[in-house]
Design an enzyme around this catalytic site. Sequence first.
Site, PDB file in Angstrom:
ATOM      1  CE  LYS A 188      16.286 -20.569 -29.322  1.00 52.19           C
ATOM      2  NZ  LYS A 188      16.613 -20.005 -28.953  1.00 52.19           N
ATOM      3  N   GLY A 241      16.225 -15.095 -19.070  1.00 51.28           N
ATOM      4  CA  GLY A 241      16.354 -13.475 -20.233  1.00 51.28           C
ATOM      5  C   GLY A 241      15.365 -12.810 -19.390  1.00 51.28           C
ATOM      6  CB  SER A 242      13.536 -10.675 -21.085  1.00 53.82           C
ATOM      7  OG  SER A 242      12.344 -11.349 -21.609  1.00 53.82           O
ATOM      8  N   GLY A 246      10.159 -15.246 -19.719  1.00 53.23           N
ATOM      9  CA  GLY A 246      10.025 -16.240 -18.194  1.00 53.23           C
ATOM     10  C   GLY A 246       8.840 -16.454 -18.044  1.00 53.23           C
ATOM     11  CD  GLU A 263      19.489 -14.896 -13.455  1.00 45.53           C
ATOM     12  OE1 GLU A 263      18.093 -14.137 -13.213  1.00 45.53           O
ATOM     13  OE2 GLU A 263      20.099 -14.760 -14.759  1.00 45.53           O
ATOM     14  CB  CYS A 297      19.989 -10.431 -15.223  1.00 45.05           C
ATOM     15  SG  CYS A 297      20.820 -11.103 -14.230  1.00 45.05           S
ATOM     16  CD  GLU A 395      16.302  -6.727 -16.780  1.00 42.50           C
ATOM     17  OE1 GLU A 395      17.296  -7.015 -16.686  1.00 42.50           O
ATOM     18  OE2 GLU A 395      15.039  -7.274 -17.578  1.00 42.50           O
TER      19      GLU A 395
END
Length: 495
Positions: A188, A241-242, A246, A263, A297, A395
């Site tokens: 996806k 992703g964030s 996550g 991750e 990231c 972040e």
Amino acid sequence: MAASVEILLPNGLRYNQPTGLFIDNQYIPGSGDDFTVLNPSLDEPIITLQGASEQDVNTAVKAARRAFEGTWSGFPALERGNLLLKLSELIHRDRELLASIDALDNGKPYSVALDVDINASCNVFKYYAGAADKICGQTIETTPVKLAYVLQEPMGVCGQIIPWNYPFMMLAWKVAPALACGNAVVLKPAEQTPLSALYFGKLVAEAGFPPGVVNIITGLGSVAGKVLAEHMDVDKIAFTGSTETGRAIMRAAASNLKNITLECGGKNPSLVFDDADLDQAVKWCHTGIMSNQGQVCISTSRIYVQESVYESFLEKFVEVTKDHRRIGDPFHDNTWQGPQISKSQYDKIMWYIDQGKQEGARLLHGGVKHGDTGYFIEPTIFADTTEDMKIVREEIFGPVAVISKFSTVEEVMAKANDSCYGLAAAIFTENIGKAHRVARKLQSGMVFVNSSSDSHFGIPFGGYKSSGIGRELGQYALQAYTQSKAVHVNLGQKL
């Protein structure tokens, strides 16, 4: 058969973009909500695609399960490797088109998409092509009347959710090791950048993969991604992703205790000591935060500089930022920084910039929109920041550097590790002993010594704490996509 739309790219290339879902080696219409992909350089629509409904996700998972338990499970490892090698060759053949597609819907400079993302993706597929027939278990000596051995077997059906900052490269990082290990995949892509992933389906079919081994579903994460993460017939979920998303993926994966690889985010420190090559430290720190529009990231956005060279570092850092290559059209040869990915991301970054100003950080450069169109932001530098500021703690995922001074190794180590994240860190010093000592004490999954933002297909990638679970790339990814089966054989012991 789902439709396709001819797209004329800004560099003159033309191609047919599929608008549906890729399932069982063919494009089919999606029955979910349509969604529009935007060009972030112009804030204009590129194309409208068909999203996946829950029923479509079920169809893709069923196709993957059939493939895994049918033809794919019987494929010799060497043949899996040959198919992956063929994919690498096809990606290389179409590298200019794939780079152009990523530059269009992501906004990254075409030169970066080509030289970094697509070339790296070719190497990833080559690496795992070579690894496919080298996934080995072991025999373990126990007693003279017993044989014990361990098999490394594929997980099964792997759901993979990839981000928008490296659309094609993140696909490669996830799909290649999963296939090398003998898994089937439902991928996806991010709704902002799905175009190169959908095109990739053509290459999967052309390479000769059996139907259902690779399936690609598009749509909103809140629909297609959520259903995939919760699906009871998905054996593993891999997400990049964030951290916030996550955590949601982790909760969803608890439905059947899926194996997970996450991750996630980072707020990564750079430590610049007074014995560093200052000019090199400045250049690497600049690249570490400003490359890929700051949407990385592992970007080293927190910069700590030893007090004796602090003002000199600031002066040089501002000059490098001012003089660096041009911000603008991703398809211009000399463009180094493109737009942020979306209006919402642009607004988020500008909000953090306003917070930095309100909290009293010293703005040295940027902090404003660049140009009249799209989502461009001037590279932004804050100095004299403190550990309690939002721009230091959270972040931002944009071209915003926050810089402060330190006096001792102990002080900067405490600041560097004072974060909920632990993805990456950079050290700048000419003292090799100091570099090794500090590297061991940093709470980070990756440490760069006199460089920044390094990655390589053979080296593990991942972090500590809220930066994720598990590792990608290298042999570590093969571990992430296999499970161990212990076999105990009685050679004659009688009861």
